[in-house]
Design a protein around this motif. Structure first.
Motif, mmCIF file in Angstrom:
data_model
loop_
_atom_site.group_PDB
_atom_site.id
_atom_site.type_symbol
_atom_site.label_atom_id
_atom_site.label_comp_id
_atom_site.label_asym_id
_atom_site.label_seq_id
_atom_site.Cartn_x
_atom_site.Cartn_y
_atom_site.Cartn_z
ATOM 1 N N ALA A 89 32.261 24.702 29.667
ATOM 2 C CA ALA A 89 32.358 25.066 31.165
ATOM 3 C C ALA A 89 33.485 25.935 31.470
ATOM 4 O O ALA A 89 33.440 27.148 32.067
ATOM 5 N N LYS A 90 34.745 25.251 31.246
ATOM 6 C CA LYS A 90 35.993 26.260 31.603
ATOM 7 C C LYS A 90 36.907 26.799 30.522
ATOM 8 O O LYS A 90 37.765 27.225 30.552
ATOM 9 N N TRP A 91 36.266 26.782 29.199
ATOM 10 C CA TRP A 91 36.832 26.994 28.109
ATOM 11 C C TRP A 91 35.719 27.822 27.064
ATOM 12 O O TRP A 91 35.675 27.440 25.972
ATOM 13 N N ASP A 92 35.025 28.814 27.732
ATOM 14 C CA ASP A 92 33.960 29.298 26.822
ATOM 15 C C ASP A 92 34.179 30.129 25.830
ATOM 16 O O ASP A 92 33.338 30.674 25.078
ATOM 17 N N ASN A 93 35.473 30.659 25.627
ATOM 18 C CA ASN A 93 35.939 31.512 24.489
ATOM 19 C C ASN A 93 36.544 30.826 23.525
ATOM 20 O O ASN A 93 37.085 31.303 22.427
ATOM 21 N N LEU A 94 36.599 29.290 23.555
ATOM 22 C CA LEU A 94 37.239 28.755 22.579
ATOM 23 C C LEU A 94 36.729 28.902 21.200
ATOM 24 O O LEU A 94 37.409 28.931 20.269
ATOM 25 N N ILE A 95 35.259 28.786 20.915
ATOM 26 C CA ILE A 95 34.882 29.015 19.529
ATOM 27 C C ILE A 95 34.945 30.248 19.095
ATOM 28 O O ILE A 95 35.386 30.603 17.922
ATOM 29 N N ASP A 96 34.825 31.297 19.964
ATOM 30 C CA ASP A 96 35.076 32.639 19.779
ATOM 31 C C ASP A 96 36.594 33.082 19.170
ATOM 32 O O ASP A 96 36.837 33.498 18.023
ATOM 33 N N GLN A 97 37.436 32.153 19.813
ATOM 34 C CA GLN A 97 39.006 32.313 19.252
ATOM 35 C C GLN A 97 38.967 31.792 17.993
ATOM 36 O O GLN A 97 39.720 32.173 17.078
ATOM 37 N N LEU A 98 38.416 30.570 17.569
ATOM 38 C CA LEU A 98 38.449 30.138 16.381
ATOM 39 C C LEU A 98 37.886 30.885 15.067
ATOM 40 O O LEU A 98 38.611 31.095 14.266
ATOM 41 N N VAL A 99 36.560 31.406 15.611
ATOM 42 C CA VAL A 99 36.027 32.195 14.636
ATOM 43 C C VAL A 99 36.645 33.384 14.238
ATOM 44 O O VAL A 99 36.975 33.823 12.935
ATOM 45 N N MET A 100 37.344 33.891 15.253
ATOM 46 C CA MET A 100 38.095 35.234 15.034
ATOM 47 C C MET A 100 39.307 35.139 14.279
ATOM 48 O O MET A 100 40.035 36.090 13.680
ATOM 49 N N GLY A 143 44.178 25.350 9.592
ATOM 50 C CA GLY A 143 44.639 25.322 11.159
ATOM 51 C C GLY A 143 43.472 25.403 12.048
ATOM 52 O O GLY A 143 43.105 24.585 12.873
ATOM 53 N N VAL A 144 42.531 26.408 11.585
ATOM 54 C CA VAL A 144 41.385 26.576 12.469
ATOM 55 C C VAL A 144 40.423 25.346 12.008
ATOM 56 O O VAL A 144 39.740 24.925 13.192
ATOM 57 N N LEU A 145 40.370 25.146 10.897
ATOM 58 C CA LEU A 145 39.421 23.890 10.711
ATOM 59 C C LEU A 145 39.720 22.685 11.299
ATOM 60 O O LEU A 145 38.883 21.911 11.597
ATOM 61 N N GLN A 146 41.006 22.411 11.479
ATOM 62 C CA GLN A 146 41.423 21.010 11.689
ATOM 63 C C GLN A 146 41.347 20.894 13.162
ATOM 64 O O GLN A 146 40.679 19.917 13.927
ATOM 65 N N THR A 147 41.416 22.177 13.920
ATOM 66 C CA THR A 147 41.003 22.177 15.401
ATOM 67 C C THR A 147 39.792 22.112 15.702
ATOM 68 O O THR A 147 39.138 21.305 16.486
ATOM 69 N N ALA A 148 39.000 22.699 14.905
ATOM 70 C CA ALA A 148 37.429 22.773 14.984
ATOM 71 C C ALA A 148 36.867 21.500 14.854
ATOM 72 O O ALA A 148 36.185 20.674 15.722
ATOM 73 N N SER A 153 25.796 28.205 17.449
ATOM 74 C CA SER A 153 25.046 29.638 17.566
ATOM 75 C C SER A 153 26.305 30.571 17.199
ATOM 76 O O SER A 153 26.319 31.638 16.661
ATOM 77 N N LYS A 154 27.569 30.157 17.313
ATOM 78 C CA LYS A 154 28.892 30.901 17.092
ATOM 79 C C LYS A 154 29.619 30.494 15.722
ATOM 80 O O LYS A 154 30.151 31.413 14.953
ATOM 81 N N PHE A 155 29.500 29.086 15.422
ATOM 82 C CA PHE A 155 30.309 28.742 14.033
ATOM 83 C C PHE A 155 29.540 28.731 12.693
ATOM 84 O O PHE A 155 30.168 28.589 12.015
ATOM 85 N N MET A 156 28.274 28.270 12.700
ATOM 86 C CA MET A 156 27.514 28.083 11.831
ATOM 87 C C MET A 156 27.461 29.259 10.630
ATOM 88 O O MET A 156 27.952 28.555 9.599
ATOM 89 N N LEU A 157 27.282 30.255 10.877
ATOM 90 C CA LEU A 157 27.438 31.309 9.928
ATOM 91 C C LEU A 157 28.932 31.303 9.287
ATOM 92 O O LEU A 157 28.711 31.348 8.172
ATOM 93 N N PRO A 158 29.825 31.705 10.062
ATOM 94 C CA PRO A 158 30.978 31.725 9.521
ATOM 95 C C PRO A 158 31.251 30.392 8.637
ATOM 96 O O PRO A 158 32.254 30.471 7.516
ATOM 97 N N PHE A 159 31.096 29.255 9.236
ATOM 98 C CA PHE A 159 30.919 27.949 8.722
ATOM 99 C C PHE A 159 30.332 27.811 6.955
ATOM 100 O O PHE A 159 31.021 27.672 6.112
ATOM 101 N N MET A 160 29.150 28.341 7.024
ATOM 102 C CA MET A 160 28.593 28.347 5.743
ATOM 103 C C MET A 160 29.220 29.538 4.684
ATOM 104 O O MET A 160 29.442 29.292 3.650
#
Length: 946
Positions: free
Chosen positions: A118-129, A141-146, A171-178
């Motif tokens: 709700a208040k942090w909608d760009n969190l996953i985008d930041q991780l993926v990028m 670092g990214v995977l540990q945070t995720a 919807s945002k993390f699955m493709l880069p994860f795979m």
């Protein structure tokens, strides 16, 4: 802010910690503090101790104050921190910053749990990028945070809100994860390396493996609630027999990643394999149809045999892998889908010989731990096997395989096969008792495993294998304390009483494990219940109680240093159990043990029974306790203060009817200082102590201006807080019950303003109920001068017509929802509001009379809840308290002392029959107002009550 580094350093020093923490707390209220603290953590030029301390302080702020009501963090500061946290994680990618990064990652997870998405909608985008094709320090670092964010899903109950969040992430993390999983798997498994720059030198190869550990964990996170379409579609890629990634990793054992055989930390390959078996166990439980599409389970079972059969992984570092692979076997057996795999006698025999027996036998490491770290040995031995934890030992996991076989239809074969191993072990022991004691230990453990069909940590074994006679075994092996502890519920009271002297003898043993297990067993035996009654009463241990306690205290005191004294809480819990079992029989010798008791629960229990049976002993307790308690309060020793307040309240309650001694009155000024109320854990005990003062000394407190201080605490510290509003209402109710209404005239309007302001600004379902309860409590209690009109007038002073809104919007809707134990209070409160208020018979309030009567009708629809049971009116029996259940919800900040409490008196005890009372009061109202009352009743939904 310039003082921040020195304050963080001072907070690490026990001598300066308290003052430093107070200064840090004051500093944290300044705008921009959070981002300034994060910048300090990232400054590589700073002392590492300061940076680590800063990262821990940041985590604690996010944990304790992110949604604080009383001293809230500014929203702009929170937004600024959210924006900087992911870049901070990437800046801490260097291996040297691993410990600091872990703290920041936890801060991200704590904030995400409250604010994402709700208040942090760009969190996953930041991780993926931030993911990189080449820099695996950054990827880790990214995977540990995720993972720190996603792993919380594992413990959550399924809900629309949870699945909305999961789908948003997928919807945002699955493709880069795979993509990253495939890339990393190929780099680790394919030879020659497709990208030598990433796989060499060995440090780079280890980075890839570390990333794979996290990728496997995230695969688990993604499948813990439901099966995402992308993972379902790629099932064969991961699980396929002979071709899947998971099987490839289970067979993978690169020389570069093999650890030192004596190392106790799991290697990266071991961690990856453990994670794969956790996923396989999860799939058997949640998605069995997926696994049945191929022979994947058969392949995984073969992998277990290849990995751990015949004790191929004896090292401590592989304990988690061995335990998890055995848990996977147990789950596969219990599922019933693979009967063909496990049903033959030869397979069962091979499992017992190759997997179970080697992992039940004590290893050299276990014997060393028994001698060198006995407390850890006991902790692991008593721990309950749970999926995905490091608490399940090899022995427990192996025992669970046997119990799975016994419970899945293979009872006869399994019992017979294991029986031969038990007899073999016992014979080896009898041939050479000095050398072969391990054989007997293993035999008893096998018997315990095969005989157990159901058990809990609380009650021991609850059901047994019908083919095993545990009582007969007990009669020939009464010295087996662990066996006695496990099967205590299968033995008679006479048998248990017969072994108590032997257990008492073992308390004097020089062996740490022996005397500790004796204490644990005494504790658990004395806590056995039949029905709702404890099996053992005070008469059963009357003659031995003081001797048992003395033996335990002597053993505790032998530890000498405070750290060693505090280490073995099993001895202290046993003391407590004996105290609450022996009860008043301790009166003749209590003074010999009072000064030696080391835990507040025992002191509280001893006082409850000794002073309860011999009131003249109260001064002895006060002389022993008052001095140390004053020091604890003055020096603000926060670990003890919550308990001190509860025991002070307990002692003060024993003075009821005899006046409050000056020593107690002198404490009151301390109780109103702001510092006392800053520690959340102190608040329940403080409120209870103030309620004790109000109940006995309200007039004196009013004369000293201390009632105003009580109300100020409730208004400023408690009511505005979502966490502490319940204690604020309790305190206000005590004021209303004990202080004369005339003395409260000047204070009540501000009190109602605070209550209504909280309703307007941050109401919760809990608070709405508490507010309605307070209103009806004030209506219901029988205090001279406190009438419904008195309350209504105070509300109307704030704003004319406000009472009707409060009644209609909050009190009437809430009254029928009161919990069962509060129903009588609600009925009497509504009855008095309807029948004792002249304002309720006038405009505009009279319009709410009929709806209020209807709400009363709903309360009477379940009359069985309107009687307060006899045992709720007096002291609740201590035998009804199970102390292990009391501590099940223990929090470091506060734990209530059950023995110190007495049942709250019924505030409406003056009414015996609520329906009769209603009819009586309605009769008086009718005499006063005539037909108007009948008209109002006729207009009520549901008609006349009764």
């Amino acid at each position: 802010m310039a003082d921040l580094p020195s304050l963080l350093l001072s907070s690490l020093n026990p001598d300066t910690r308290k003052q430093a923490e107070q200064n840090l707390s004051a500093l944290s209220a300044q705008p921009g503090f959070l981002t300034h603290l994060l910048r300090l953590v990232l400054e590589s030029s700073q002392d590492r101790a300061i940076r680590l301390s800063g990262s821990i302080y940041l985590k604690n702020i996010t944990k304790l104050r992110w949604e604080e009501d009383v001293q809230p963090l500014a929203e702009q500061d929170k937004a600024a921190l959210r924006a900087q946290l992911v870049p901070a994680m990437l800046a801490l990618s260097a291996p040297a910053d691993k410990a600091i990064r872990a703290q920041v990652a936890e801060s991200v997870a704590l904030i995400a749990e409250l604010d994402f998405p709700a208040k942090w909608d760009n969190l996953i985008d930041q991780l993926v990028m931030s993911l990189s094709e080449t820099d695996y320090n950054v990827n880790i670092g990214v995977l540990q945070t995720a993972h720190s964010i996603f792993q919380q899903w594992r413990a959550h109950v399924r809900s629309d809100q949870l699945f909305t969040e999961i789908n948003f992430v997928l919807s945002k993390f699955m493709l880069p994860f795979m993509q990253l999983f495939r890339q990393t798997a190929k780099l680790l498994l394919v030879q020659p390396s497709p990208n030598p720059a990433l796989t060499s030198p060995p440090q780079n190869y280890a980075l890839l493996a570390q990333a794979m550990v996290l990728l496997v964990e995230i695969y688990h996170d993604f499948t813990c609630q439901d099966l995402p379409p992308d993972i379902e579609d790629s099932h064969e890629e991961f699980f396929g027999p002979g071709t899947g990634w998971f099987q490839a990793f289970l067979l993978w054992d690169p020389i570069e990643l093999r650890g030192d055989p004596d190392d106790t930390t799991p290697s990266l390959t071991s961690q990856i394999k453990t994670g794969i078996f956790e996923i396989a166990e999860l799939f058997i439980k949640l998605y069995p149809e997926q696994l049945q599409k191929t022979a994947s389970v058969e392949t995984l079972v073969q992998a277990v045999w290849t990995l751990v059969g015949s004790n191929k992984l004896p090292g401590v570092a592989d304990d988690a892998l061995v335990s998890q692979s055995l848990r996977f076997l147990s789950t596969a057996i219990r599922s019933g889908y693979y009967k063909a795999l496990f049903s033959s006698r030869d397979t069962i025999s091979a499992l017992v010989e190759g997997v179970v027996v080697p992992n039940v036998t004590l290893r050299e490491h276990d014997v060393e731990q028994f001698e060198d770290d006995p407390l850890e040995f006991i902790r692991l031995d008593l721990s309950v096997s749970t999926t995905g934890t490091d608490l399940a030992t090899r022995r427990q996991a192996a025992a669970d395989v046997l119990q799975a076989l016994v419970g899945s239809g293979y009872e006869a074969d399994t019992t017979e096969i294991v029986g031969s191993w038990i007899n073999k072990g016992l014979k080896e022991y009898s041939d050479n008792k000095e050398e072969n004691w391990k054989a007997k230990d293993g035999a008893i453990y096998l018997l315990t495993a095969i005989a157990t069909r159901g058990s809990t940590a609380q009650h021991g074994v609850t059901s047994t294998n019908a083919l095993i006679n545990v009582v007969e075994f007990f009669s020939t092996n009464v010295d087996a304390i662990r066996f006695l502890l496990t099967f205590r519920n299968q033995l008679t009271k006479e048998q248990l009483l017969s072994v108590l002297p032997r257990l008492a003898h073992h308390l004097r043993s020089e062996n740490y494990v022996t005397y500790t297990y004796a204490a644990i067993t005494i504790d658990r035996i004395l806590s056995i219940k039949k029905g709702n009654q404890l099996l053992f009463a005070q008469a059963d241990i009357r003659d031995s109680a003081i001797e048992l306690i003395n033996a335990l205290l002597t053993r505790i005191e032998a530890a000498r240093t405070p750290e060693k004294v505090a280490e073995n809480d099993h001895l202290m819990k046993c003391v407590m159990r004996i105290v609450v079992t022996a009860r008043e029989t301790l009166i003749p010798g209590y003074d010999r043990i009072l000064g030696r008791l080391y835990i507040f629960e025992s002191i509280s229990g001893l006082m409850r029974f000794v002073v309860g049976g011999s009131p003249a002993s109260l001064p002895t307790f006060e002389q022993a306790l008052f001095g140390p308690f004053i020091i604890i309060i003055q020096q603000d020793i926060d670990q003890y203060i919550p308990y001190v307040f509860q025991i002070l309240a307990q002692m003060l309650e024993f003075h009821r009817g005899r006046g409050v001694p000056a020593e107690y009155r002198n404490l009151l000024p301390f109780l109103f200082t702001p510092a006392m109320w800053q520690q959340k854990g102190s608040i329940p005990g403080l409120v209870r102590l103030l309620k004790s003062f109000l109940a006995q000394d309200a007039a004196q407190m009013f004369a000293a201006g201390q009632v105003a201080s009580v109300l100020a605490v409730a208004q400023q510290r408690l009511i505005p807080s979502k966490l502490n509003d319940v204690w604020g209402i309790e305190l206000l109710q005590s004021v209303m019950l004990n202080v004369k209404p005339a003395d409260l005239q000047q204070y009540l309007k501000p009190v109602f303003i605070v209550l209504l302001t909280r309703l307007q600004t941050s109401k919760t379902d809990k608070y709405i109920y508490l507010f309605a309860k307070f209103i009806l409590y004030t209506m219901a209690i029988n205090v001279e001068g406190l009438t419904p009109d008195f309350i209504i007038q105070k509300v109307e002073e704030i704003q004319p017509g406000l009472w009707s809104q409060v009644l209609t919007n909050f009190v009437i809707p809430q009254a029928p929802k009161f919990p069962h134990k509060e129903r009588k209070l609600a009925v009497i409160g509504v009855t008095r509001l309807l029948c004792h208020s002249t304002l309720m018979m006038q405009e505009p309030s009279v319009r709410a009379w009929s709806p209020t009567y209807s709400a009363l009708g709903k309360l009477f629809s379940e009359p069985q809840y309107l009687d307060v049971k006899h045992d709720e009116q007096g002291d609740s029996s201590i035998t009804a308290i199970d102390f292990e259940e009391q501590t099940a919800g223990y929090q470091a900040a506060y734990s209530r002392l059950a023995a110190s409490e007495t049942a709250e008196p019924d505030p409406v005890a003056y009414v015996q029959n609520p329906l009769q009372y209603l009819q009586q009061e309605l009769g008086k109202l009718t005499n006063q107002y005539g037909p108007q009352v009948q008209t109002l009743i006729a207009s009520a939904e549901g008609g006349r009550i009764g």
